[in-house]
Design a protein around this motif. Structure first.
Motif, PDB file in Angstrom:
ATOM      1  N   ASN A  37     -29.204  22.690  35.185  1.00  0.00           N
ATOM      2  CA  ASN A  37     -28.387  23.599  34.391  1.00  0.00           C
ATOM      3  C   ASN A  37     -27.072  22.922  34.054  1.00  0.00           C
ATOM      4  O   ASN A  37     -26.648  21.980  34.738  1.00  0.00           O
ATOM      5  CB  ASN A  37     -28.177  24.961  35.068  1.00  0.00           C
ATOM      6  CG  ASN A  37     -27.228  24.934  36.245  1.00  0.00           C
ATOM      7  OD1 ASN A  37     -26.247  24.205  36.275  1.00  0.00           O
ATOM      8  ND2 ASN A  37     -27.507  25.760  37.247  1.00  0.00           N
ATOM      9  N   SER A  39     -23.123  23.887  31.841  1.00  0.00           N
ATOM     10  CA  SER A  39     -22.248  24.653  30.959  1.00  0.00           C
ATOM     11  C   SER A  39     -20.905  23.938  30.952  1.00  0.00           C
ATOM     12  O   SER A  39     -20.465  23.412  31.972  1.00  0.00           O
ATOM     13  CB  SER A  39     -22.104  26.108  31.420  1.00  0.00           C
ATOM     14  OG  SER A  39     -21.576  26.187  32.730  1.00  0.00           O
ATOM     15  N   ALA A  42     -17.398  25.176  32.770  1.00  0.00           N
ATOM     16  CA  ALA A  42     -18.280  25.908  33.674  1.00  0.00           C
ATOM     17  C   ALA A  42     -18.256  27.400  33.364  1.00  0.00           C
ATOM     18  O   ALA A  42     -17.199  28.017  33.261  1.00  0.00           O
ATOM     19  CB  ALA A  42     -17.868  25.667  35.128  1.00  0.00           C
ATOM     20  N   GLY A  43     -19.450  27.963  33.159  1.00  0.00           N
ATOM     21  CA  GLY A  43     -19.590  29.387  32.897  1.00  0.00           C
ATOM     22  C   GLY A  43     -19.362  29.798  31.457  1.00  0.00           C
ATOM     23  O   GLY A  43     -19.475  30.976  31.129  1.00  0.00           O
ATOM     24  N   THR A 122     -25.513  28.519  34.719  1.00  0.00           N
ATOM     25  CA  THR A 122     -24.928  28.125  36.000  1.00  0.00           C
ATOM     26  C   THR A 122     -25.883  28.562  37.107  1.00  0.00           C
ATOM     27  O   THR A 122     -26.818  29.330  36.865  1.00  0.00           O
ATOM     28  CB  THR A 122     -23.556  28.791  36.233  1.00  0.00           C
ATOM     29  OG1 THR A 122     -23.753  30.213  36.404  1.00  0.00           O
ATOM     30  CG2 THR A 122     -22.602  28.555  35.071  1.00  0.00           C
ATOM     31  N   ASP A 123     -25.624  28.094  38.295  1.00  0.00           N
ATOM     32  CA  ASP A 123     -26.472  28.462  39.428  1.00  0.00           C
ATOM     33  C   ASP A 123     -26.567  29.971  39.607  1.00  0.00           C
ATOM     34  O   ASP A 123     -27.594  30.481  40.055  1.00  0.00           O
ATOM     35  CB  ASP A 123     -25.924  27.861  40.733  1.00  0.00           C
ATOM     36  CG  ASP A 123     -26.137  26.364  40.851  1.00  0.00           C
ATOM     37  OD1 ASP A 123     -26.624  25.739  39.893  1.00  0.00           O
ATOM     38  OD2 ASP A 123     -25.794  25.817  41.916  1.00  0.00           O
ATOM     39  N   SER A 125     -25.578  32.437  37.086  1.00  0.00           N
ATOM     40  CA  SER A 125     -25.470  33.263  35.881  1.00  0.00           C
ATOM     41  C   SER A 125     -26.768  33.922  35.443  1.00  0.00           C
ATOM     42  O   SER A 125     -26.753  34.821  34.621  1.00  0.00           O
ATOM     43  CB  SER A 125     -24.940  32.418  34.716  1.00  0.00           C
ATOM     44  OG  SER A 125     -25.858  31.385  34.398  1.00  0.00           O
ATOM     45  N   ASP A 167     -28.515  22.682  41.174  1.00  0.00           N
ATOM     46  CA  ASP A 167     -29.148  23.299  40.002  1.00  0.00           C
ATOM     47  C   ASP A 167     -30.666  23.135  40.013  1.00  0.00           C
ATOM     48  O   ASP A 167     -31.166  22.206  40.632  1.00  0.00           O
ATOM     49  CB  ASP A 167     -28.530  22.741  38.707  1.00  0.00           C
ATOM     50  CG  ASP A 167     -28.567  21.221  38.576  1.00  0.00           C
ATOM     51  OD1 ASP A 167     -28.294  20.519  39.563  1.00  0.00           O
ATOM     52  OD2 ASP A 167     -28.868  20.741  37.476  1.00  0.00           O
ATOM     53  N   GLY A 169     -30.237  26.347  40.520  1.00  0.00           N
ATOM     54  CA  GLY A 169     -29.549  27.406  41.239  1.00  0.00           C
ATOM     55  C   GLY A 169     -30.430  28.555  41.661  1.00  0.00           C
ATOM     56  O   GLY A 169     -31.585  28.674  41.265  1.00  0.00           O
TER      57      GLY A 169
END
Length: 184
Positions: A37, A39, A42-43, A122-123, A125, A167, A169
């Motif tokens: 994963n 982003s 991040a996020g 994300t791990d 999300s 990841d 995640g």
């Protein structure tokens, strides 16, 4: 996705965003699929920074968190965005630089024989229905083109680099994904 849409390692339906961060595989073997994963920041989703990172032109001043990425040469074969768009950076016949220091079944250097798929996320999300659908279709196409890839040779980055990577995640639904590729 009909079979045979992969030509010379390129998926016809994917948006091409060619990365300079690849080289030839030491052998023609492709026997592992690695799910990641990403982003940036991040996020944050839907931004152009992932493409820029994989193309080696990320503006490291665009966000404070990008400073640590300066000079990083990294790529993946594919990215599946939150809306299901599939982006391809490196031919599957070449070695993308996604796994880093890694080991699978006693073999080190997984980039040599793996295809890397990044999921925008994300791990923690969770992933979208569109991402699972496109991941299933892409996986089936890869399994058809590279018969050494099977359900036992599909892992997370966390599985080949434990302690270093986490990841895709805990939010990735392995059961849903593996059932989808088994039923199709």
């Amino acid at each position: 996705m009909p079979k045979g849409l992969l030509k010379q390692g390129w998926l016809a339906s994917a948006r091409k965003c060619i990365s300079p961060h690849f080289n030839s595989r030491p052998t023609d073997e492709v026997s592992l699929l690695v799910i990641h994963n990403i982003s940036l920041p991040a996020g944050c989703f839907g931004l152009p920074h992932i493409d820029a990172l994989f193309q080696g032109c990320l503006d490291t001043e665009a966000d404070d968190s990008f400073a640590e990425l300066a000079g990083l040469q990294v790529s993946a074969h594919f990215l599946i965005r939150r809306d299901g768009e599939v982006v391809q950076y490196v031919s599957c016949d070449d070695r993308a630089w996604h796994a880093g220091i890694s080991e699978f079944n006693g073999r080190t250097g997984c980039n040599d024989f793996a295809i890397g798929i990044e999921l925008e996320g994300t791990d923690s999300s969770g992933y979208t229905d569109e991402q699972y659908h496109q991941l299933m279709l892409l996986t089936l196409e890869l399994m058809a083109q590279y018969p050494m890839i099977n359900v036992n040779n599909i892992v997370g980055h966390c599985d080949i680099a434990p302690g270093r990577k986490t990841d895709p995640g805990f939010s990735f639904d392995w059961s849903r994904y593996k059932q989808a590729i088994a039923v199709a």
